[in-house]
Structure formats: C-alpha cells, structure tokens
Design a protein around this motif. Structure first.
Motif, short mmCIF file in Angstrom:
data_model
loop_
_atom_site.label_atom_id
_atom_site.label_comp_id
_atom_site.label_asym_id
_atom_site.label_seq_id
_atom_site.Cartn_x
_atom_site.Cartn_y
_atom_site.Cartn_z
N PRO A 68 0.82 -1.22 0.00
CA PRO A 68 0.00 0.00 0.00
C PRO A 68 0.85 1.26 0.00
CG PRO A 68 -0.23 -1.18 2.09
CD PRO A 68 0.56 -2.06 1.18
N ALA A 69 1.99 1.22 0.65
CA ALA A 69 2.85 2.41 0.68
C ALA A 69 3.35 2.73 -0.72
CB ALA A 69 4.03 2.18 1.62
N ARG A 70 3.82 1.71 -1.43
CA ARG A 70 4.34 1.96 -2.77
C ARG A 70 3.24 2.49 -3.68
NH1 ARG A 70 8.24 -1.70 -6.68
NH2 ARG A 70 9.80 -0.15 -6.21
N ARG A 71 2.06 1.90 -3.59
CA ARG A 71 1.00 2.32 -4.48
C ARG A 71 0.42 3.68 -4.14
NH1 ARG A 71 2.76 -2.17 -5.11
NH2 ARG A 71 2.66 -3.08 -7.17
N ALA A 72 0.60 4.08 -2.90
CA ALA A 72 0.16 5.43 -2.54
C ALA A 72 1.27 6.44 -2.79
CB ALA A 72 -0.26 5.46 -1.07
N GLY A 73 2.41 5.98 -3.29
CA GLY A 73 3.47 6.90 -3.68
C GLY A 73 4.63 7.00 -2.71
N ASN A 74 4.53 6.33 -1.56
CA ASN A 74 5.61 6.45 -0.57
C ASN A 74 6.67 5.38 -0.78
OD1 ASN A 74 7.22 6.75 1.68
ND2 ASN A 74 5.51 7.28 3.02
N GLU A 75 7.54 5.66 -1.73
CA GLU A 75 8.56 4.69 -2.13
C GLU A 75 9.57 4.40 -1.02
OE1 GLU A 75 8.47 2.99 -4.83
OE2 GLU A 75 10.51 2.20 -5.06
N GLY A 196 -4.65 -0.52 -4.78
CA GLY A 196 -3.97 0.76 -4.90
C GLY A 196 -4.11 1.62 -3.66
N ALA A 197 -4.14 0.98 -2.50
CA ALA A 197 -4.24 1.65 -1.20
C ALA A 197 -5.61 2.29 -0.95
CB ALA A 197 -3.12 2.69 -1.02
N GLN A 198 -6.57 1.99 -1.79
CA GLN A 198 -7.93 2.54 -1.57
C GLN A 198 -8.56 1.97 -0.29
OE1 GLN A 198 -9.00 5.02 -3.27
NE2 GLN A 198 -7.45 4.92 -4.86
N TRP A 200 -7.53 2.03 2.50
CA TRP A 200 -7.24 2.83 3.69
C TRP A 200 -7.78 4.23 3.62
CZ3 TRP A 200 -4.23 -1.01 1.75
CH2 TRP A 200 -4.04 -2.09 2.60
#
Ligand code: SF4
Ligand code: SF4
Lengths: 265, 439
Positions: A68-75, A196-198, A200
């Motif tokens: 979820p972190a990667r898909r929300a952009g937090n690489e 895609g982290a939806q 949360w």
C-alpha cells in the motif's frame, strides 16, 4: 480431521530445530489482523495441516510487504519494508512462499527481486489447484456445493497484474458447483475498489461506490456464493452485499474457506 | 501548362515537407523534455508487440465492430498510400499514371483493389461518424471530450471521406477521358468509380480535364495537408503506435518500477551500504511536471488515439469519479505542447509557473486510482496511464507530504506497527491463538 492436530510452526521454531519447511506461508497483514479475514488464514492452515505439508509462518517476524505504501506513492516506506522483510526471509534461506493475498504475492514476486529477494512465489489459488490435481486434496462426489451457483470475482492483482485467471476457477469447479461468470470477467474483470491503497481511505466523490457496482454485477448472476481470492476483495464484496441488503441470501467467501468447508475442516 | 503544374507541385511539396518537418522536430524535442530511462529486456518480445499489437491490431479485436471498421481504414491508409507514391512522382515528373505502362495488366487490378479499399474506408468512416454523433457512443462524450477533441475526431473522418471521394471522382473522369482520347493511360473499367461515370458523362472534354486535374490536386494536396494536420491531432497514433508498442513495458502488469535513488538511500539508512555507484543528483522524487516523466510516457501521450477504451473500463470513472486515464494522457500531451510552444517562442517553458500536476491533473483524480490495470489492459496501443498516475502520486507523497490524511495515517501505521492498520505489531501472531488453544 480433528482440530487438535492443527499446528502453526514459526520459522524461528523450525530454525531452532535445524529444520526447513517445504513452504513458507506468508499470512499478510489482513490475514493477521482483519477479524473476518483471519478465518481465511485459519482455513488455509487447516488445509495445510490436513494435507500434511511441512510449512511455517514468520509469525511475529512478518511485516507489511509495503504494497500500500508503494501504491500510494511512498517509495521510501515501501523500500524500508521490503528490505527488512528480505533480510528476514534471506536470513531463513526461504525458497518457496505461498500466500493467500494477491497484493503480497505480486509485491514479493515482482518487486522484491530488484531489491535482492528472490523466491518461488505461489498464490494459494494455484497452490490449492495443484493439491487438488495431485490428489492430495480429495474432493468428495456430490459435496455440499453440488449444483450451487458460485461466481468468481477476479482480483486485479491476481488476474490482470499476474495473469492468474484459471487456477481459482479450477478450484471452484472441483467443488462440483455451478460456476457462473459475471459479464466483466478475467482480463476485463471490474476491480472491487480496494486496490492501490484505496482500502485505507474514503473513495473520492462520485455517483456510486466501486464495490457496489461490482456487487450488483455479481448479484445479477444469481449466484448465492461470491468466491474471492483476495482479502480486500473479501471486505469490499462483503460490504457491497450488505449495502444491497443481501447478506442473508448471498455469502462472500475465500477459496480456502470453500475448500476447507468441503473437506469438513 | 504541364511545366507550370510541375513547378506548382514542387513548391507545394516542399512547403508541405517544410511544415511537417518543423512539427516532427517540435514533437521530438517535446518528448526529449522527459527523462531518459533504460529500456531493457528482450528485443524479440518488443518486436513481437509491434507486430501483433500495432501492426496486427490484436487488442482492437476485443471489440469486434470498431475493430472491423478500423481495420479497413487502417489497411486502406497503408495500401492507398502506395498510390500516393505514384501521385508524387507524377507531380514531380509531369507524368500521368506513371506506373500504368510499367505494371501492364496488373495496374488495372491494383487500381480496382485501391478503389475497393477506398469504398471500404468511405463506408467505415461514415459508420464511425454515425457512432460518434448519432449513436453517441458513450466513450466519445465523457468530460474530457471537449469541443476540440470531438471536432478532431470528426474532422479526421470527414477529411478521409473527402479524400476517398476525390479519388473515385478522379478515376471516373479519367475513365471518361480514356474513352474519348486514347493518349490517356488505359486502366480499363474500374468497378467502383465507373458507377460515377454517368454523373460526368455530360461534361465536355475540357471540363472533364479540369475535373480530373482538380480532383488529382485536391487529393494530393489533401493528403499533404492531412499529414501536417495529423501532427497536431490524436491521429498521430498512425505513426507513434509503432514505437509506442515497442517501448511499452514488458513483464507482469502488477510490477511498479523501482526507484534506484531511493534504494541507495534506504540501503545506507539501514547500514546495508549503498552498493551502486552514486547516481548523481536525484532531481525530484516522482513527477510534478512533464520533464519528470519518462520519454516513453511522453511519447505515449502523442500516441494516444483518445479512443477512451481505458476510461470506459476504469472502475473509478465508471462510478463517477473525476479520474479518467484518457484525460491523463491528453493532459500530458497538452502540457507538452504548451511548454514546447513557449520554449520555441523564447518564453519561460517549464518555468511558466504551471505544472502538469495541479494545473492539468488534480490530486482528486490521481487519488481515485485503484491501480487495477484495467486501463493498461484496455489500451489498443499499449499505453500505460497508470505509470503516470503513480509518478504523480510519488511526487505528492514524497516531495509534498500531501497525500490524503488517511493515507498519511496508513504510512504512520506501517512505520510504527509494520502493518497498515492501527494494530500493535506484538499482536500479529494472535490469529493462531484460536488454533493453539485447541491443541
Ligand atoms: S489503474 Fe487506475 S486509472 Fe487505470 S483503470 Fe484502474 S483505476 Fe482507472
Ligand atoms: S490511452 Fe489508450 S485506451 Fe486510452 S484513450 Fe489513449 S489510446 Fe485509447
């Protein structure tokens, strides 16, 4: 099969005895914490026990894959998680991992190799299908599911993301059930809305929730069981069924639960 | 007279080539605003995609009716363009049907085949116009299909129809002239255009010559004009679909590109030692504007045909959210054009105070994406709108810390509890208690 015989060995215990498992069962966060989805974890463990597969879990040493972190952009956060998981897995010299979560499956299979984690990754749908094919899970003739209408909802991370379309269907067919397809299936399957982290966050403004749209489609098939193979799909579709006030007529269940049930586990 | 025509034609040709060339240079430099990313992997698999997806239109055939109609236009386009070669040579050399004597009896056969294609193109374009404007197929009317994209789609169809009509009229008048004057290269009866002959039979020979010449001119000038127009239009996919399929991502769709810059930092943070050689200044994390995107992303924006297949399968869009993967591609292209134009006229270019994220694509749009890959799967030319969405999200999360509040708490949970939910890490294995207590 008596419940007493179920064991859940951890990797730490196995390593202490200098043993190594045939497979590592990657439970995932939903499998560990989500009350509803814990039932799937338990069902799968029961199947593993019943079949007599030497498996282990990481137990307290497992942590979020970072999907979820990667898909929300937090690489950054993703890679922190990935690397610490890889350190643990490589430390135990893990070779083969089975998981029920398509998101964990996708991340470990496709995204960990670049960071130094190389494992044979199997989703539980494929694993169950293999066990059935090999005769290690024996399906009873005319079981409880005979003639029942089941529809399968494709998980995006299993289907489109990794091309696993047939294994879950084969598992369901082995139940002797009447497998009915939704209009949008396989490569055109509609997302449950949870990827895609939806999971949360609240959805953006629109005119409908995605899980409701998908549930309506599932209900149109007339199926009384909606089979899923993903923790987020399970939540989203269950919520959808509740939203449509059909929870008394239609159940949403994971493949592992259906197989465990058919085996009387 | 013939010499005048030759000179006129040469001038037309040179002017057209000049303007088309200028556009090619502009598009190329716009794409080069993007980051260069390694294109690794299997060349054979890439060529396979070009052959199957671009050349063979494999993905189009998921929707059979438009695939069938599009196939005729596509085949017509490629094959009728062989005739354009004759047109250009005739124009330059001052000849008439240069290939007729060379090809002998094969020439009429070829002409008949071209006419068949011309009619197929004509009919297909008419049906497409009806689908767009009368049946109003939904994907051509969504929010991002504002007046220009709608007009663009219709213009292309109308231009193609006119060009095909010009060919048929030209052949009809040419056949009449052949009957009246045997120094015209004989094509014999051409099946389709011969139906038009009665229309022009009443005209006297000099009017016929004018008609034949003007339709010839109309057709070739039309083609040249069309070629220039294409560079401003979604119709650019006729060229860029090919490189786009070549450069498209191989491997499982679920894979998200790694950020080696981050890997290096994380490794040194964890004391694992940064293995790779330093990568130079990392620039921005993620993408705020077009120059942060890869050249493959930017080329894809020019290759997008605005067909809306992606959007029509997008779960967010279907349920009324603002997100539309097609709009993501259209915005990327519009922003490139804006920046390119500004740079060409000595303006501020990228430093114009605007950016792709914010002025074109909003956070509300990118936040709605479920990363389901339906858009990627649907695209007939293998465009990946999800790639751009994820790059924008990376910028928002890592440079702005501007993700939705609920995502920020999810991040925090992962950092502190190693799970996206607010559960204590020490409870992770509690699920097994139920089984254990029974053992
Ligand atoms: S990946 Fe995102 S943009 Fe593409 S179809 Fe799915 S939700 Fe829509
Ligand atoms: S991205 Fe692909 S599917 Fe979407 S509009 Fe463009 S060409 Fe069509």
């Amino acid at each position: 099969m008596s419940e007493e015989s179920n064991t859940v060995p951890t990797m730490a215990e196995m390593a202490a005895k200098n043993e190594s498992p045939e497979i590592l069962f990657w439970v995932g966060c939903a499998g560990s914490f989500d009350d509803r989805y814990k039932k799937v974890t338990i069902a799968f463990v029961k199947i593993l026990n019943a079949v007599g597969i030497k498996f282990a879990v990481l137990g307290p040493e497992e942590s979020c894959t970072g999907d979820p972190a990667r898909r929300a952009g937090n690489e950054f956060l993703f890679q922190m998680q990935a690397m610490s998981n890889i350190t643990v897995l490589n430390g135990y010299n893990i070779k083969k991992i089975v998981t029920a979560c398509p998101h964990c499956f996708n991340t470990i299979k496709n995204e960990y190799p670049e960071l130094g984690g190389n494992y044979e990754m199997v989703h539980h749908s494929t694993f169950l299908q293999q066990l059935i094919d090999e005769g290690r899970i024996k399906m009873k003739e005319g079981g409880a599911f005979k003639g029942k209408k089941i529809t399968y909802h494709d998980s995006c991370y299993l289907g489109r993301a990794n091309g696993v379309y047939e294994a879950p269907r084969k598992v369901l067919e082995s139940l002797d059930a009447d497998l009915v397809e939704m209009k949008r299936n396989r490569s055109t399957g509609l997302c449950c809305g949870g990827g895609g982290a939806q999971m949360w966050k609240e959805p953006e403004k629109g005119n409908k929730d995605i899980n409701v749209e998908r549930t309506e489609e599932a209900l149109q098939t007339g199926a009384t069981t909606v089979a899923v193979a993903c923790p987020f799909c399970l939540t989203m579709m269950s919520d959808g069924v509740k939203n449509k006030e059909k929870e008394n007529e239609v159940v949403v269940k994971d493949l592992a639960e259906l197989i465990a049930e058919s085996q009387g586990l | 007279m013939a010499v005048v025509q030759q000179i006129l034609f040469l001038i037309t040709l040179i002017v057209a080539i000049f303007f088309i060339w200028k556009r090619i240079v502009r598009i190329k430099s716009n794409i080069q605003l993007g980051r260069q990313t390694p294109i690794n992997g299997n060349k054979a698999a890439r060529w396979r995609n070009v052959l199957l997806i671009a050349f063979g239109q494999k993905k189009m055939f998921k929707r059979i009716i438009p695939a069938f109609l599009h196939f005729w236009i596509y085949a017509g386009f490629i094959i009728i363009n062989l005739e354009v070669l004759e047109f250009i040579l005739d124009g330059v050399l001052g000849t008439h049907r240069l290939f007729a004597p060379l090809l002998g009896s094969f020439y009429p056969l070829l002409m008949n085949f071209f006419e068949f294609l011309a009619v197929a193109v004509l009919i297909s374009c008419i049906v497409f116009l009806i689908r767009r404007n009368v049946l109003r197929v939904k994907r051509f009317w969504s929010a991002e299909m504002t007046s220009w994209p709608r007009l663009d789609g219709n213009l292309i169809l109308v231009i193609e129809i006119t060009l095909m009509l010009a060919i048929l009229t030209m052949n009809a008048s040419d056949q009449l002239l052949q009957l009246r004057n045997d120094h015209y290269a004989q094509t014999g009866r051409l099946f389709f255009s011969s139906f038009l002959m009665p229309l022009f039979d009443g005209l006297n020979t000099s009017t016929l010559i004018v008609l034949e010449r003007s339709t010839w001119w109309f057709h070739i000038v039309g083609i040249l004009g069309f070629a220039l127009y294409v560079t401003y239009s979604k119709h650019l996919h006729i060229f860029l679909a090919f490189p786009n399929t070549y450069f498209s991502k191989l491997g499982p769709k679920g894979h998200i590109d790694n950020m080696p810059v981050v890997t290096n930092e994380v490794k040194s943070m964890l004391g694992l030692g940064a293995t790779e050689t330093p990568l130079g200044e990392p620039g921005r994390f993620g993408a705020k504007d077009i120059n942060d995107l890869s050249r493959v992303n930017l080329m894809a924006a020019y290759a997008c045909t605005e067909c809306g297949r992606c959007t029509s399968e997008c779960p967010a869009n279907i349920t009324g959210k603002k997100l539309s993967p097609r709009k993501v591609m259209m915005d990327t292209r519009d922003r490139m054009e804006e920046v390119g134009k500004s740079i060409a006229s000595g303006g501020p270019g990228l430093q114009d105070g605007k950016s792709l994220l914010g002025d074109y694509i909003t956070k509300e749009e990118i936040n709605a994406c479920t990363t389901c890959n339906a858009c990627v799967e649907a695209c007939p030319v293998l465009i990946n709108p999800l790639d751009i969405i994820l790059e924008l999200r990376r910028y928002v999360a890592m440079e702005e810390s501007g993700s939705p509040a609920q995502w920020n708490s999810m991040f925090q949970n992962i950092e502190t509890n190693f799970a996206p939910w607010k559960f204590s890490a020490s409870d992770r294995f509690n699920w097994a208690n139920e089984l254990k207590s029974k053992s």
